[in-house]
Design a protein around this motif. Structure first.
Motif, mmCIF file in Angstrom:
data_model
loop_
_atom_site.group_PDB
_atom_site.id
_atom_site.type_symbol
_atom_site.label_atom_id
_atom_site.label_comp_id
_atom_site.label_asym_id
_atom_site.label_seq_id
_atom_site.Cartn_x
_atom_site.Cartn_y
_atom_site.Cartn_z
ATOM 1 N N TRP A 22 46.500 142.402 -37.235
ATOM 2 C CA TRP A 22 46.241 141.818 -35.965
ATOM 3 C C TRP A 22 45.064 141.003 -35.983
ATOM 4 O O TRP A 22 44.052 141.367 -36.724
ATOM 5 C CB TRP A 22 46.422 142.954 -34.822
ATOM 6 C CG TRP A 22 45.609 143.998 -35.112
ATOM 7 C CD1 TRP A 22 46.355 145.575 -35.761
ATOM 8 C CD2 TRP A 22 44.377 144.547 -34.774
ATOM 9 N NE1 TRP A 22 45.289 146.328 -35.691
ATOM 10 C CE2 TRP A 22 44.140 145.998 -35.199
ATOM 11 C CE3 TRP A 22 43.193 143.977 -34.223
ATOM 12 C CZ2 TRP A 22 43.068 146.614 -35.206
ATOM 13 C CZ3 TRP A 22 42.010 144.615 -34.316
ATOM 14 C CH2 TRP A 22 41.771 146.112 -34.584
ATOM 15 N N ASP A 23 44.820 140.158 -34.792
ATOM 16 C CA ASP A 23 43.669 139.356 -34.920
ATOM 17 C C ASP A 23 42.404 139.928 -34.062
ATOM 18 O O ASP A 23 41.282 140.148 -34.205
ATOM 19 C CB ASP A 23 43.722 138.124 -34.405
ATOM 20 C CG ASP A 23 44.757 137.274 -35.351
ATOM 21 O OD1 ASP A 23 44.642 137.459 -36.649
ATOM 22 O OD2 ASP A 23 46.001 136.901 -34.784
ATOM 23 N N MET A 77 48.025 133.923 -31.229
ATOM 24 C CA MET A 77 47.018 134.892 -31.927
ATOM 25 C C MET A 77 47.921 136.285 -31.991
ATOM 26 O O MET A 77 48.621 136.575 -30.897
ATOM 27 C CB MET A 77 45.733 134.944 -31.139
ATOM 28 C CG MET A 77 44.597 136.121 -31.845
ATOM 29 S SD MET A 77 43.156 136.159 -30.909
ATOM 30 C CE MET A 77 42.209 134.729 -31.413
ATOM 31 N N ARG A 78 47.591 136.997 -32.918
ATOM 32 C CA ARG A 78 48.536 138.302 -32.984
ATOM 33 C C ARG A 78 47.326 139.590 -32.262
ATOM 34 O O ARG A 78 46.478 139.489 -33.072
ATOM 35 C CB ARG A 78 48.645 138.491 -34.392
ATOM 36 C CG ARG A 78 49.875 139.667 -34.807
ATOM 37 C CD ARG A 78 50.178 139.812 -36.129
ATOM 38 N NE ARG A 78 51.006 141.013 -36.523
ATOM 39 C CZ ARG A 78 52.336 141.116 -36.350
ATOM 40 N NH1 ARG A 78 52.958 140.195 -35.715
ATOM 41 N NH2 ARG A 78 52.823 142.120 -36.557
ATOM 42 N N ARG A 84 36.647 144.823 -33.260
ATOM 43 C CA ARG A 84 37.814 143.622 -32.951
ATOM 44 C C ARG A 84 38.400 144.188 -31.658
ATOM 45 O O ARG A 84 39.439 143.802 -31.482
ATOM 46 C CB ARG A 84 38.602 143.447 -34.321
ATOM 47 C CG ARG A 84 37.877 142.527 -35.267
ATOM 48 C CD ARG A 84 38.905 142.072 -36.128
ATOM 49 N NE ARG A 84 39.572 143.283 -36.976
ATOM 50 C CZ ARG A 84 40.975 143.220 -37.512
ATOM 51 N NH1 ARG A 84 41.604 142.192 -37.421
ATOM 52 N NH2 ARG A 84 41.208 144.223 -37.911
#
Lengths: 250, 492
Positions: free
Chosen positions: A71-72, A1-2, A111
């Motif tokens: 980004w995640d 994951m970023r 997020r």
């Protein structure tokens, strides 16, 4: 994951170990960490002291910095700064009449996670492979506890750390008395609250007091140092980043 | 002919709503009283534990809180209509309604009503509203003696003291102190009285019984007023209130206008929320309700004084008005770490603790930087324990921030103080990554300062407010930003 790191101004300037540990931990878990370079401060100090107009440029800067990268999930090693992003940014923007900024702030906030939330809820990991052979007590900081409702996530992470002895902190949910500018405006009350917190930390029998907020740890830690108590304060991220091959003496 | 434009200016609250000194100054004094610290710490810890056990028993507690909050919001939205309905129903059932804009009007009305009875003595049910307006003191000036009948209020009254808590007004006293007060002040007390709580309670009972049986006039507040029926409700634990509400011929009730609920069935929610939040009881021991006059039963003259005293002013503030949801349970006081250290007197108002910190300055308005009530919204670390404990979900931390912002905004345009300048400067620096990074390099000068002694232990004012009890963190050799660019930026 970023994962985008929000280092927070306090960690960046005074307690970089909390932020570097967060990076090392997430990279060890196989994630890609990015540091949106435009970031500075979430503006919590301004909001909580009543300077909402002065907080607007900080909110705008934070939103722009994080929107600018792909980004995640975003993470900060700070319950109170995530609380500020999640519960104050949109309010500050709306109060200033900038509904567009409020909507963008809400998108970033949706997020953005505190470290224990990211690990347990998003990355679904409680054993991060850490090794920390010390007697530790955990202070559930007010904003992690009540603003973010992180619950027992930090404790679950700590229980999975090899070598670590977790000791109960009496009256754990009581505030340490920091409260940002409260520590200056009501210095006497702040000191009285700190005195009680330090006495429970000492009673716990721990050699290390940990928490998810550098600000509360600064308050408790700098009080304990004044007492020459020998008890250290260490950010949760530093404990979770520690391994047998490195950094056990954090 | 004069032309009226806009809304009438709203009256500020008067009476016992403002102390003589700022919160930090009053708190400093209270913190020096080790007996007070011990009494408060022990009492609040006990109440906290009992409350959380009582709340944990209710599976739908969160829904109840939401219902209480929604009912209060609706009642405030419909307040003008509910007040008119309440008044009509009280009158239809044989009662009399009086309207008081402020403390002075309420006191004058109550005194005239008592004078009309020819009585010079009244018994009182514990009431925050009458404390707010300073009724006892006003009556004393006009030759009327008011006797508090709630045990804790009696202790406060005999001790020539002021209450420091809604529910436990004498929380700052221990039983040894209470024995001394009784011995010194209670007429006819047994000189051999001990500090056994049962002995103390018996002494109070003997003393009060005489008052109940002779008093012709009683004064009460009320926890709730029901608009659809004109009913008033008082919730209490000792039964003294019920004696006052049933024995005297004349009953005068001072009711804050925010205490109205639309319907009788609304009480169902509040009578579950209130006892568990305040006394940690499943059900309240004495819940008295009265509706007008009933020939041959209870008081034959029933008066209600509807008190504004700043409440419409609070109502006018969209964010701050939720402070009027308060049902005076005192749960926020008992969980507040600030209240626990300093007690109620430091807040200067009859409304102490977190709710007092938002209610008092709103009721009185803040007259300027030197107004003691200007310091109240800052008397909190925003830890949020009060919000979690509040049975009607008042977002006290949110309103504290709102009031701080109002205070800061009120000063804008004038000469900025040191804090204003610091906050503006910090905002300018932190809004820009390059300026922030430059500032970080400057703070590292602190390393040089600290390196001489290994730690930084003293700063000049206002930093001294930190360093009286805490060391200063030593700036690191490398900021995070620098570490990142050293370890990561090259590779990206």
């Amino acid at each position: 994951m970023r994962i985008a790191l929000f280092a927070t101004c306090l960690a960046d300037a005074l307690f970089p170990a909390a932020a570097t540990a967060t990076v090392r931990l997430l990279e060890r878990l196989g994630h890609d960490v990015v540091f949106p370079a435009g970031q500075t401060c979430c503006g919590q100090m301004h909001v909580n002291t009543g300077y909402l107009a002065e907080a607007v440029p900080l909110v705008r800067n934070h939103v722009a910095a994080f929107e600018g990268e792909a980004w995640d999930a975003a993470v900060a090693p700070s319950g109170s700064c995530v609380g500020s992003v999640r519960h104050q940014h949109a309010m500050v923007a709306r109060r200033a009449g900038d509904d567009g900024l409020a909507v963008r702030a809400e998108a970033v906030a949706a997020r953005t996670y505190e470290l224990s939330e990211l690990l347990v809820d998003v990355l679904a990991v409680t054993d991060v492979g850490a090794y920390y052979p010390h007697r530790v007590t955990y202070h559930p900081t007010c904003h992690s506890l009540r603003m973010l409702r992180v619950g027992d996530k930090p404790l679950r992470l700590l229980r999975a750390v090899r070598g670590l002895t977790l000791l109960e902190l009496p009256a754990a949910e009581s505030c340490c008395g920091f409260g940002g500018t409260f520590a200056l405006k009501n210095s006497d009350v702040s000191t009285a609250m700190l005195a009680d917190k330090m006495s429970t930390v000492q009673r716990s029998g721990a050699e290390v007091c940990t928490a998810g907020d550098s600000s509360c740890l600064m308050h408790i830690g700098r009080g304990l140092s004044r007492l020459r108590s020998g008890i250290r304060t260490v950010h949760l991220a530093e404990i979770l980043a520690a391994t047998e091959t490195g950094a056990t003496r954090i | 002919m004069s032309t009226f434009l806009g809304t009438p200016s709203l009256p500020a609250g008067t009476g016992n709503l403002r102390g003589a000194q700022s919160f930090p100054a009053a708190a400093r004094k209270a913190l020096g009283d080790s007996q007070l610290r011990a009494n408060l710490g022990a009492a609040t810890a006990t109440i906290r534990a009992k409350r959380s056990a009582a709340v944990a028993e209710v599976p739908d507690w969160e829904q109840l809180r939401a219902a209480g909050s929604a009912l209060k919001a609706t009642a405030l939205q419909r307040l003008p209509e509910l007040l008119a309905q309440f008044e009509a129903n009280v009158i239809a059932r044989g009662g009399t309604v009086h309207w008081a804009r402020d403390a002075a009007e309420a006191n004058r009305i109550a005194t005239e009503l008592i004078r009309a009875t020819g009585s010079t003595e009244v018994v009182k049910v514990k009431s925050m509203a009458t404390q707010e307006i300073g009724l006892n003191e006003y009556l004393a000036e006009h030759g009327i003696t008011a006797y508090e009948t709630d045990l804790a209020e009696l202790i406060v009254q005999l001790g020539h003291d002021t209450p420091s808590h809604f529910l436990v007004p004498a929380i700052h006293r221990n039983r040894a102190e209470i024995r001394e007060i009784f011995l010194r002040e209670m007429p006819g007390v047994d000189p051999a009285i001990t500090d056994d709580p049962r002995v103390l309670a018996t002494a109070a009972r003997t003393y009060l019984r005489q008052k109940f049986l002779t008093a012709k006039v009683a004064i009460s507040g009320a926890n709730f007023g029901v608009a659809e029926t004109g009913t008033l409700a008082v919730v209490e634990s000792e039964g003294n209130g019920r004696m006052c509400l049933t024995l005297p011929e004349t009953l005068i009730t001072v009711l804050g206008i925010e205490k109205l609920v639309p319907a009788f069935t609304d009480l169902e929610v509040f009578l579950q929320l209130l006892p568990r939040s305040s006394t940690a009881e499943r059900m309240n021991p004495y819940t008295s309700m009265w509706t007008g006059v009933h020939p041959g039963d209870g008081p034959q003259r029933v008066h209600v004084i509807l008190l504004d005293n700043g409440r419409t002013r609070v109502l006018a503030d969209e964010t701050g008005r939720a402070a009027l949801h308060c049902i005076r349970c005192s749960a926020c006081l008992n969980v507040c770490p600030v209240y626990e250290r300093v007690g109620g007197h430091a807040y200067g108002s009859v409304y102490p603790g977190p709710i007092g910190a938002i209610l008092s300055p709103q009721l009185t308005g803040v007259t300027g930087r030197d107004d003691p009530n200007a310091s109240l919204p800052y008397a909190s670390t925003l830890c949020g324990a009060c919000f979690d404990a509040c049975p009607v979900r008042i977002d006290i931390p949110g309103i504290l921030v709102h009031l701080r912002a109002a205070e800061v905004d009120a000063r804008r345009g004038g000469l900025p103080g040191p804090q204003d300048l610091a906050m503006k400067a910090a905002s300018a620096v932190m809004a820009s990554p390059s300026r922030f990074a430059a500032a970080e390099r400057v703070t590292k000068l602190g390393r040089l300062l600290g390196r001489m002694r290994g730690r930084i232990t003293a700063l000049p004012y206002p930093g001294s407010k930190w360093t009286t009890s805490r060391d200063l963190p030593m700036p690191p050799a490398e900021t995070f930003r620098q570490w990142w660019s050293r370890t990561h930026d090259g590779s990206r």
